[in-house]
Motif scaffolding. Structure first.
Motif, PDB file in Angstrom:
ATOM      1  N   CYS A 171      -0.705   8.901  22.873  1.00 12.72           N
ATOM      2  CA  CYS A 171       0.445   9.761  23.173  1.00 12.72           C
ATOM      3  C   CYS A 171       0.000  11.225  23.244  1.00 12.72           C
ATOM      4  O   CYS A 171       0.601  12.036  23.961  1.00 12.72           O
ATOM      5  CB  CYS A 171       1.536   9.590  22.117  1.00 12.72           C
ATOM      6  SG  CYS A 171       2.106   7.880  21.952  1.00 12.72           S
ATOM      7  N   VAL A 172      -1.045  11.582  22.509  1.00 11.91           N
ATOM      8  CA  VAL A 172      -1.584  12.947  22.575  1.00 11.91           C
ATOM      9  C   VAL A 172      -2.145  13.202  23.980  1.00 11.91           C
ATOM     10  O   VAL A 172      -1.941  14.276  24.561  1.00 11.91           O
ATOM     11  CB  VAL A 172      -2.679  13.159  21.499  1.00 11.91           C
ATOM     12  CG1 VAL A 172      -3.281  14.552  21.613  1.00 11.91           C
ATOM     13  CG2 VAL A 172      -2.112  12.919  20.103  1.00 11.91           C
ATOM     14  N   THR A 173      -2.823  12.202  24.537  1.00 14.19           N
ATOM     15  CA  THR A 173      -3.375  12.355  25.900  1.00 14.19           C
ATOM     16  C   THR A 173      -2.245  12.517  26.910  1.00 14.19           C
ATOM     17  O   THR A 173      -2.310  13.360  27.809  1.00 14.19           O
ATOM     18  CB  THR A 173      -4.259  11.140  26.261  1.00 14.19           C
ATOM     19  OG1 THR A 173      -5.229  10.962  25.239  1.00 14.19           O
ATOM     20  CG2 THR A 173      -4.954  11.341  27.592  1.00 14.19           C
ATOM     21  N   CYS A 174      -1.195  11.715  26.791  1.00 13.99           N
ATOM     22  CA  CYS A 174      -0.041  11.864  27.701  1.00 13.99           C
ATOM     23  C   CYS A 174       0.557  13.246  27.572  1.00 13.99           C
ATOM     24  O   CYS A 174       0.851  13.923  28.572  1.00 13.99           O
ATOM     25  CB  CYS A 174       1.029  10.824  27.369  1.00 13.99           C
ATOM     26  SG  CYS A 174       0.561   9.150  27.759  1.00 13.99           S
ATOM     27  N   PHE A 175       0.763  13.688  26.350  1.00 10.19           N
ATOM     28  CA  PHE A 175       1.361  15.001  26.072  1.00 10.19           C
ATOM     29  C   PHE A 175       0.494  16.115  26.663  1.00 10.19           C
ATOM     30  O   PHE A 175       0.994  17.034  27.318  1.00 10.19           O
ATOM     31  CB  PHE A 175       1.512  15.136  24.557  1.00 10.19           C
ATOM     32  CG  PHE A 175       1.779  16.513  24.060  1.00 10.19           C
ATOM     33  CD1 PHE A 175       2.944  17.188  24.410  1.00 10.19           C
ATOM     34  CD2 PHE A 175       0.877  17.150  23.210  1.00 10.19           C
ATOM     35  CE1 PHE A 175       3.200  18.474  23.938  1.00 10.19           C
ATOM     36  CE2 PHE A 175       1.122  18.424  22.725  1.00 10.19           C
ATOM     37  CZ  PHE A 175       2.288  19.088  23.102  1.00 10.19           C
ATOM     38  N   ARG A 176      -0.806  16.009  26.488  1.00  5.46           N
ATOM     39  CA  ARG A 176      -1.700  17.089  26.941  1.00  5.46           C
ATOM     40  C   ARG A 176      -1.912  17.097  28.451  1.00  5.46           C
ATOM     41  O   ARG A 176      -2.061  18.143  29.063  1.00  5.46           O
ATOM     42  CB  ARG A 176      -3.067  16.962  26.265  1.00  5.46           C
ATOM     43  CG  ARG A 176      -3.024  17.364  24.819  1.00  5.46           C
ATOM     44  CD  ARG A 176      -4.449  17.522  24.267  1.00  5.46           C
ATOM     45  NE  ARG A 176      -4.408  17.869  22.853  1.00  5.46           N
ATOM     46  CZ  ARG A 176      -5.244  17.385  21.950  1.00  5.46           C
ATOM     47  NH1 ARG A 176      -6.203  16.549  22.318  1.00  5.46           N
ATOM     48  NH2 ARG A 176      -5.149  17.761  20.693  1.00  5.46           N
ATOM     49  N   THR A 177      -1.989  15.906  29.055  1.00  2.00           N
ATOM     50  CA  THR A 177      -2.359  15.845  30.473  1.00  2.00           C
ATOM     51  C   THR A 177      -1.163  15.651  31.402  1.00  2.00           C
ATOM     52  O   THR A 177      -1.277  15.855  32.606  1.00  2.00           O
ATOM     53  CB  THR A 177      -3.336  14.680  30.738  1.00  2.00           C
ATOM     54  OG1 THR A 177      -2.655  13.434  30.475  1.00  2.00           O
ATOM     55  CG2 THR A 177      -4.570  14.776  29.848  1.00  2.00           C
ATOM     56  N   GLY A 178      -0.011  15.212  30.852  1.00  2.00           N
ATOM     57  CA  GLY A 178       1.148  14.933  31.710  1.00  2.00           C
ATOM     58  C   GLY A 178       0.920  13.733  32.602  1.00  2.00           C
ATOM     59  O   GLY A 178       1.597  13.574  33.627  1.00  2.00           O
ATOM     60  N   MET A 179       0.005  12.857  32.232  1.00  4.42           N
ATOM     61  CA  MET A 179      -0.354  11.745  33.116  1.00  4.42           C
ATOM     62  C   MET A 179       0.736  10.680  33.192  1.00  4.42           C
ATOM     63  O   MET A 179       1.564  10.549  32.311  1.00  4.42           O
ATOM     64  CB  MET A 179      -1.664  11.095  32.654  1.00  4.42           C
ATOM     65  CG  MET A 179      -1.629  10.349  31.341  1.00  4.42           C
ATOM     66  SD  MET A 179      -0.817   8.747  31.349  1.00  4.42           S
ATOM     67  CE  MET A 179      -1.849   7.881  32.500  1.00  4.42           C
ATOM     68  N   THR A 180       0.712   9.936  34.280  1.00  5.27           N
ATOM     69  CA  THR A 180       1.500   8.734  34.395  1.00  5.27           C
ATOM     70  C   THR A 180       0.599   7.640  34.973  1.00  5.27           C
ATOM     71  O   THR A 180      -0.301   7.947  35.763  1.00  5.27           O
ATOM     72  CB  THR A 180       2.734   8.918  35.323  1.00  5.27           C
ATOM     73  OG1 THR A 180       3.293   7.637  35.610  1.00  5.27           O
ATOM     74  CG2 THR A 180       2.341   9.599  36.634  1.00  5.27           C
ATOM     75  N   CYS A 181       0.841   6.407  34.591  1.00  2.49           N
ATOM     76  CA  CYS A 181       0.043   5.313  35.145  1.00  2.49           C
ATOM     77  C   CYS A 181       0.556   4.927  36.539  1.00  2.49           C
ATOM     78  O   CYS A 181      -0.099   4.168  37.248  1.00  2.49           O
ATOM     79  CB  CYS A 181       0.141   4.083  34.239  1.00  2.49           C
ATOM     80  SG  CYS A 181      -0.511   4.374  32.585  1.00  2.49           S
ATOM     81  N   ALA A 182       1.743   5.434  36.913  1.00  4.03           N
ATOM     82  CA  ALA A 182       2.324   5.087  38.214  1.00  4.03           C
ATOM     83  C   ALA A 182       1.526   5.732  39.353  1.00  4.03           C
ATOM     84  O   ALA A 182       0.638   6.566  39.112  1.00  4.03           O
ATOM     85  CB  ALA A 182       3.781   5.525  38.257  1.00  4.03           C
ATOM     86  N   ASN A 183       1.855   5.382  40.578  1.00  3.93           N
ATOM     87  CA  ASN A 183       1.078   5.870  41.723  1.00  3.93           C
ATOM     88  C   ASN A 183       1.186   7.375  41.925  1.00  3.93           C
ATOM     89  O   ASN A 183       0.262   8.003  42.421  1.00  3.93           O
ATOM     90  CB  ASN A 183       1.534   5.168  43.011  1.00  3.93           C
ATOM     91  CG  ASN A 183       1.234   3.692  42.979  1.00  3.93           C
ATOM     92  OD1 ASN A 183       0.440   3.221  42.164  1.00  3.93           O
ATOM     93  ND2 ASN A 183       1.873   2.919  43.856  1.00  3.93           N
ATOM     94  N   GLY A 184       2.334   7.928  41.613  1.00  2.00           N
ATOM     95  CA  GLY A 184       2.578   9.348  41.916  1.00  2.00           C
ATOM     96  C   GLY A 184       1.808  10.316  41.041  1.00  2.00           C
ATOM     97  O   GLY A 184       1.243   9.952  40.047  1.00  2.00           O
TER      98      GLY A 184
END
Ligand code: SF4
Length: 296
Positions: A283-296
């Motif tokens: 969750c720290v990686t998501c928070f820091r990078t704003g990543m999504t696993c989706a195509n967009g």
């Protein structure tokens, strides 16, 4: 059965992400069963006994039907390697009746016959079919050091077969070898140029950060606390809009599929529409990078 992943302590003070709306259904169709054993795999997939079992076709079909009733906007199949599942084409056909559908694959099971089947499915479906093929480096030796012997050649061949049939594959690259390149180009630029040089006129590239879980888990990595999230809009996290059906129930996001701390219901999708605990180092990686696993 042990979970080869970091699971941080889940306490009453663990922050949570609200459930905003249901946009994306992920189907962890082969669990952690894969014919490759990539060094950075987020769920430690491989050819040995999977710690997360493949889904039965009827469970996946039921999730697709419920998702359609609930207004799903996109469906994704992942694993493991989805093309190892004996019912993948039937399930893809069902998903394509409900929403635009994407398969995440290592490409090794896509030969000319499979590419023909996929092209036929795409041509007759009411929604679009996308195939995401994983490659981690444009250099065969560097790629295969991460993904296994001959993985590069097979993935590149799959990309060619799909492209020749008009399927516009999306290359998905994890930034695991990026630091080894000193040519000044970004990972995206390297892959874009690589695809253009192979006649892919409309290159599509998805870049993913490296997550420190699965085979790269580092015990003791930090987790989020409320103070970290002050002023941050948690509705931007993918767990605010996505759910994953995997063996054992419905989970918050594809990164944490199968982990008890991310499990939100024992089967029904709608029952999982509630806040998700941000308990894991990922969750720290998501928070820091704003990543999504989706195509967009
Ligand atoms: S890993 Fe990312 S998407 Fe999954 S629950 Fe944590 S913040 Fe949400």
């Amino acid at each position: 059965m042990s979970l080869p992943l970091v699971t941080a302590p889940f306490t009453g003070t663990t922050p949570a992400a609200p459930f905003l709306r249901f946009s994306t259904l992920w189907i962890q169709i082969t669990g952690t069963w894969c014919n490759l054993e990539c060094r950075h795999c987020i769920n430690s997939s491989g050819p040995r006994e999977p710690w997360l079992r493949p889904l039965r076709a009827e469970v996946a079909l039921s999730a697709i039907r419920e998702a359609e009733e609930l207004g799903v906007k996109e469906i994704y199949f992942t694993g493991g390697e989805p093309f190892l599942h004996g019912d993948i084409l039937t399930l893809l056909a069902a998903a394509l009746e409900a929403a635009p559908t994407t398969v995440l694959t290592n490409g090794t099971r896509i030969d000319a016959a499979m590419a023909d089947e996929l092209a036929a499915l795409a041509a007759s479906a009411p929604y679009s079919l996308s195939i995401r093929v994983s490659l981690d480096d444009t250099d065969p030796e560097r790629n295969d050091r991460v993904r296994g012997e001959n993985a590069f050649a097979q993935a590149v061949e799959a990309i060619r077969l799909l492209h020749d049939r008009g399927l516009l594959p999306i290359v998905t690259a994890t930034e695991i070898t990026s630091a080894e390149h000193a040519d000044g180009r970004s990972t995206y630029e390297r892959f874009r140029d690589f695809l253009l040089a192979r006649g892919i006129e409309k290159p599509r590239v998805k870049i993913m950060p490296v997550f420190t879980l699965g085979r790269l888990a580092r015990p003791g990595d930090p987790v989020l606390c409320e103070e970290d999230l002050a002023g941050f809009d948690r509705r931007t996290l993918q767990c605010a809009e996505s759910r994953v059906v995997a063996d054992g129930g419905v989970y918050a996001c594809p990164i944490l599929a199968g982990l008890p701390g991310a499990r939100l219901s024992d089967g029904g999708l709608e029952a999982s529409f509630r806040a998700a605990a941000l308990y894991h180092p990922s969750c720290v990686t998501c928070f820091r990078t704003g990543m999504t696993c989706a195509n967009g």
